[in-house]
Enzyme design. Structure first.
Site, PDB file in Angstrom:
ATOM      1  CG  ASP A   1      -2.070   0.957   1.093  1.00 52.16           C
ATOM      2  OD1 ASP A   1      -3.221   0.500   0.988  1.00 52.16           O
ATOM      3  OD2 ASP A   1      -1.813   2.186   1.072  1.00 52.16           O
TER       4      ASP A   1
ATOM      5  CG  ASN B   1     -12.467  -0.720   3.731  1.00 55.27           C
ATOM      6  OD1 ASN B   1     -12.822  -1.088   4.844  1.00 55.27           O
ATOM      7  ND2 ASN B   1     -11.337  -0.059   3.522  1.00 55.27           N
TER       8      ASN B   1
ATOM      9  CD  GLN C   1     -14.787  -0.449  -2.316  1.00 54.03           C
ATOM     10  OE1 GLN C   1     -15.923  -0.694  -1.909  1.00 54.03           O
ATOM     11  NE2 GLN C   1     -14.251  -1.043  -3.361  1.00 54.03           N
TER      12      GLN C   1
ATOM     13  CB  VAL D   1      -9.228   1.823  -4.833  1.00 55.25           C
ATOM     14  CG1 VAL D   1      -8.970   1.174  -6.199  1.00 55.25           C
ATOM     15  CG2 VAL D   1      -8.190   2.902  -4.545  1.00 55.25           C
TER      16      VAL D   1
ATOM     17  CG  HIS E   1      -8.509  -3.097  -2.396  1.00 51.22           C
ATOM     18  ND1 HIS E   1      -9.419  -2.342  -3.095  1.00 51.22           N
ATOM     19  CD2 HIS E   1      -8.313  -2.464  -1.222  1.00 51.22           C
ATOM     20  CE1 HIS E   1      -9.759  -1.300  -2.376  1.00 51.22           C
ATOM     21  NE2 HIS E   1      -9.115  -1.345  -1.221  1.00 51.22           N
TER      22      HIS E   1
ATOM     23  CG  HIS F   1      -6.749  -2.927   3.059  1.00 53.23           C
ATOM     24  ND1 HIS F   1      -6.013  -1.787   2.903  1.00 53.23           N
ATOM     25  CD2 HIS F   1      -7.947  -2.679   2.477  1.00 53.23           C
ATOM     26  CE1 HIS F   1      -6.731  -0.872   2.269  1.00 53.23           C
ATOM     27  NE2 HIS F   1      -7.914  -1.390   1.987  1.00 53.23           N
TER      28      HIS F   1
HETATM   29  P1  5GP Z   1      -9.714   1.365   0.257  1.00 49.06           P
HETATM   30  O1  5GP Z   1      -9.875   2.597   1.115  1.00 49.06           O
HETATM   31  O2  5GP Z   1     -10.378   1.527  -1.078  1.00 49.06           O
HETATM   32  O3  5GP Z   1     -10.114   0.099   0.975  1.00 49.06           O
HETATM   33  O4  5GP Z   1      -8.171   1.189   0.052  1.00 49.06           O
HETATM   34  C1  5GP Z   1      -7.482   1.701  -1.029  1.00 49.06           C
HETATM   35  C2  5GP Z   1      -6.019   1.624  -0.671  1.00 49.06           C
HETATM   36  O5  5GP Z   1      -5.267   1.773  -1.861  1.00 49.06           O
HETATM   37  C3  5GP Z   1      -5.578   2.721   0.287  1.00 49.06           C
HETATM   38  O6  5GP Z   1      -5.019   2.125   1.455  1.00 49.06           O
HETATM   39  C4  5GP Z   1      -4.548   3.515  -0.512  1.00 49.06           C
HETATM   40  O7  5GP Z   1      -3.450   3.933   0.266  1.00 49.06           O
HETATM   41  C5  5GP Z   1      -4.118   2.529  -1.590  1.00 49.06           C
HETATM   42  N1  5GP Z   1      -3.732   3.144  -2.839  1.00 49.06           N
HETATM   43  C6  5GP Z   1      -4.419   4.095  -3.525  1.00 49.06           C
HETATM   44  N2  5GP Z   1      -3.773   4.416  -4.667  1.00 49.06           N
HETATM   45  C7  5GP Z   1      -2.659   3.631  -4.702  1.00 49.06           C
HETATM   46  C8  5GP Z   1      -1.585   3.493  -5.648  1.00 49.06           C
HETATM   47  O8  5GP Z   1      -1.525   4.159  -6.677  1.00 49.06           O
HETATM   48  N3  5GP Z   1      -0.615   2.590  -5.339  1.00 49.06           N
HETATM   49  C9  5GP Z   1      -0.657   1.828  -4.204  1.00 49.06           C
HETATM   50  N4  5GP Z   1       0.361   0.971  -4.014  1.00 49.06           N
HETATM   51  N5  5GP Z   1      -1.650   1.933  -3.300  1.00 49.06           N
HETATM   52  C10 5GP Z   1      -2.637   2.820  -3.545  1.00 49.06           C
END
Ligand code: 5GP
Ligand code: ZN
Length: 112
Positions: free
Chosen positions: A30, A86, A93, A95, A99, A101
């Site tokens: 991440d 999420n 969430q 993205v 996914h 975590h």
């Molecule tokens: P969500 O909040 O959707 O469950 O988690 C999305 C995760 O993707 C976040 O923890 C954020 O830091 C990570 N993330 C977002 N954009 C990028 C990226 O371009 N590269 C990487 N490696 N992680 C990302």
């Protein structure tokens, strides 16, 4: 999905710190870690969120758990990680490409 950041990472259009990859999934760190070890396991198929998982996805979703354990062991957190998925903006969430975590190396990490 052309505007999906994780599809772009899968396609190699955006760089990532990759820990594992096969024909079905990719695993990378991440970019904004919330624990000493924080990586994401992502099916290559664009599924928006957990509620959209179908019976066809059972195998790949199961694989996420197995590979999570494998990568966590390689990262020296085999017995100390939390799994988070999420579902929806209200749950945090950001993205909208499913996914998992893995948050490792933290003691009693609830809530993150
Ligand atoms: P969500 O909040 O959707 O469950 O988690 C999305 C995760 O993707 C976040 O923890 C954020 O830091 C990570 N993330 C977002 N954009 C990028 C990226 O371009 N590269 C990487 N490696 N992680 C990302
Ligand atoms: Zn996507």
């Amino acid at each position: 999905m052309s505007d999906c950041i994780f599809c772009k990472i899968i396609a190699g259009e955006i760089p990532s710190d990759k820990l594992y990859e096969d024909d079905e999934i990719i695993v990378f760190r991440d970019i904004n870690p919330q624990a000493p070890v924080h990586f994401l396991l992502v099916p290559k198929k664009h599924i928006a969120m957990p509620k959209d998982v179908s019976a066809n996805d059972d195998k790949v979703m199961g694989k996420l758990f197995r590979v999570a354990a494998q990568v966590a062991a390689a990262e020296n957190v085999a017995d100390n990680y939390r799994i988070v998925l999420n579902n929806g903006a209200k749950s945090g969430q950001e993205v909208f490409h499913i996914h998992m975590h893995i948050l490792g190396g933290k003691e009693k990490p609830w809530p993150i």
